[in-house]
Motif scaffolding. Structure first.
Motif, PDB file in Angstrom:
ATOM      1  N   ARG A  28       0.822  -1.211   0.000  1.00  0.00           N
ATOM      2  CA  ARG A  28       0.000   0.000   0.000  1.00  0.00           C
ATOM      3  C   ARG A  28       0.862   1.271   0.000  1.00  0.00           C
ATOM      4  NH1 ARG A  28      -3.660   0.460   5.074  1.00  0.00           N
ATOM      5  NH2 ARG A  28      -4.404  -1.513   4.194  1.00  0.00           N
ATOM      6  N   PHE A  29       2.158   1.116   0.287  1.00  0.00           N
ATOM      7  CA  PHE A  29       3.074   2.263   0.250  1.00  0.00           C
ATOM      8  C   PHE A  29       3.868   2.335  -1.054  1.00  0.00           C
ATOM      9  CE2 PHE A  29       2.646   1.067   4.795  1.00  0.00           C
ATOM     10  CZ  PHE A  29       1.986   2.210   5.229  1.00  0.00           C
ATOM     11  N   ASP A  30       3.488   1.529  -2.042  1.00  0.00           N
ATOM     12  CA  ASP A  30       4.142   1.586  -3.353  1.00  0.00           C
ATOM     13  C   ASP A  30       3.859   2.914  -4.051  1.00  0.00           C
ATOM     14  OD1 ASP A  30       5.151  -0.987  -3.151  1.00  0.00           O
ATOM     15  OD2 ASP A  30       4.329  -1.650  -5.086  1.00  0.00           O
ATOM     16  N   VAL A  31       4.812   3.317  -4.885  1.00  0.00           N
ATOM     17  CA  VAL A  31       4.640   4.426  -5.814  1.00  0.00           C
ATOM     18  C   VAL A  31       4.756   3.844  -7.219  1.00  0.00           C
ATOM     19  CG1 VAL A  31       5.602   6.623  -6.606  1.00  0.00           C
ATOM     20  CG2 VAL A  31       5.533   6.101  -4.168  1.00  0.00           C
ATOM     21  N   SER A  32       4.037   4.397  -8.162  1.00  0.00           N
ATOM     22  CA  SER A  32       4.008   3.860  -9.522  1.00  0.00           C
ATOM     23  C   SER A  32       5.421   3.554 -10.024  1.00  0.00           C
ATOM     24  CB  SER A  32       3.327   4.851 -10.469  1.00  0.00           C
ATOM     25  OG  SER A  32       3.102   4.253 -11.724  1.00  0.00           O
TER      26      SER A  32
END
Length: 350
Positions: free
Chosen positions: A243-247
């Motif tokens: 959920r803390f991923d960035v594109s």
């Protein structure tokens, strides 16, 4: 059976004596090929589903290196963005303990809050400086400027004794120093140094309960079902630390997957032993020349005070090192050899 030496020589053929991994790692041949193939996919309009598979392959590989499940690994673009998430979760007035002159990407997000008490102490006094009012201890595993290694067990135990959380920046250690990310609350690291990937990636390890963080940077990839989270507010965030991923920068991950595969093939313990042997050879040679490096036992980074001024001269001689805080900083990694060490010593002796 391939040996450590044969695996490395099949991947690297640097034209210069490259001793600057603490700035940027060299790209293995397999990594260059993987990036080139990813570029062709994009240029030719072919399906790129395999590039998204690379993202998950990288997540799993870093989890293995860090000693945590892939579900505890998020991936973005910079260490600073994850420091920003941690800073945003702290209450006003909370104390953050840091080491003096630590890398700015680690410490600056806490200063930018404006209402936190950021206290800096000498690295060797970090553990003893934790106190009841300390909410977070943030420190680089290995110091960028001079290669000193933090007393992580001491910091961990002191933080636990006072109820403080821990946040490590492993950018200068991931790839040569075995990690135990599960022993700390948060860990971040970039992939373009000792992990030898292209620029554009950072890893973040957080607890299964997310450590009180809010995914302020969440976009579609942070959804439990990303392809169903493309429009409007994300209805269901990933149940994992993803959920803390960035594109993702897809070309970066195509290359990084290949780089991490090489590290796993070589074995982190073998890389660690190789890198330290070269660093210790350099330290011994410096002693013979009458130079005293910054004490950094067990580190693959060796910094020599007052010799940073010779960086340009060394570069002209085909030897790549760094000038950091006035120190000549040499970083020894798996593609380096004893010949590289001796060449640097020869030029320094002239």
């Amino acid at each position: 059976m391939e040996t450590f030496e044969s695996l490395v020589r099949a991947e690297f053929a640097p034209e210069h004596t490259y001793l600057n991994t603490a700035s940027n790692g060299l790209l293995p041949a397999r990594t260059v090929s993987a990036v080139q193939e990813a570029v062709r996919l994009r240029a030719e309009g072919r399906p790129i589903g395999s590039l998204y598979e690379d993202v998950e392959g990288v997540r799993a590989a870093f989890g293995r290196l860090a000693g945590v499940p892939a579900e505890r690994v998020a991936m973005g673009a910079s260490v600073a963005e994850y420091g920003g998430l941690i800073a945003a979760a702290l209450p006003a007035g909370a104390e953050v303990l840091t080491a003096e002159a630590d890398f700015s990407s680690l410490v600056n997000p806490f200063h930018m809050r404006g209402d936190l008490k950021v206290r800096a102490v000498p690295l060797e006094r970090l553990a003893e400086s934790v106190r009841p009012e300390t909410a977070l201890v943030a420190v680089s595993v290995v110091q960028s400027a001079d290669g000193r290694i933090a007393d992580l067990p001491g910091v961990r135990e002191a933080a636990r004794a006072h109820g403080a959380r821990t946040y490590l920046d492993a950018s200068q250690s991931a790839g040569w120093l075995p990690l135990e990310a599960d022993s700390y609350d948060f860990l971040a690291a970039v992939g373009f140094k000792w992990l030898m990937g292209p620029h554009g990636n950072a890893f973040f390890v957080a607890p299964e309960d997310f450590g009180g963080l809010t995914p302020l940077l969440a976009g579609w990839v942070a959804g439990e079902l990303p392809w169903e989270s493309c429009y409007g507010p994300v209805q269901e965030l990933a149940h994992s630390v993803r959920r803390f991923d960035v594109s993702p920068s897809l070309l970066t991950y195509a290359g990084l997957r290949a780089s991490l595969a090489l590290i796993e093939e070589l074995g982190i313990d073998a890389v660690h032993a190789h890198d330290l042997a070269l660093a210790d050879r350099f330290r011994a040679g410096l002693t013979r020349l009458g130079h005293e490096p910054v004490p950094s036992p067990g580190s693959a980074i060796v910094s020599v005070p007052r010799l940073g001024r010779r960086q340009s001269e060394l570069s002209e001689a085909g030897i790549e090192v760094s000038d950091r805080a006035g120190n000549l900083r040499a970083a020894f990694h798996l593609y380096n050899t004893a010949t590289d060490v001796d060449r640097l010593l020869d030029v320094l002796s002239s």
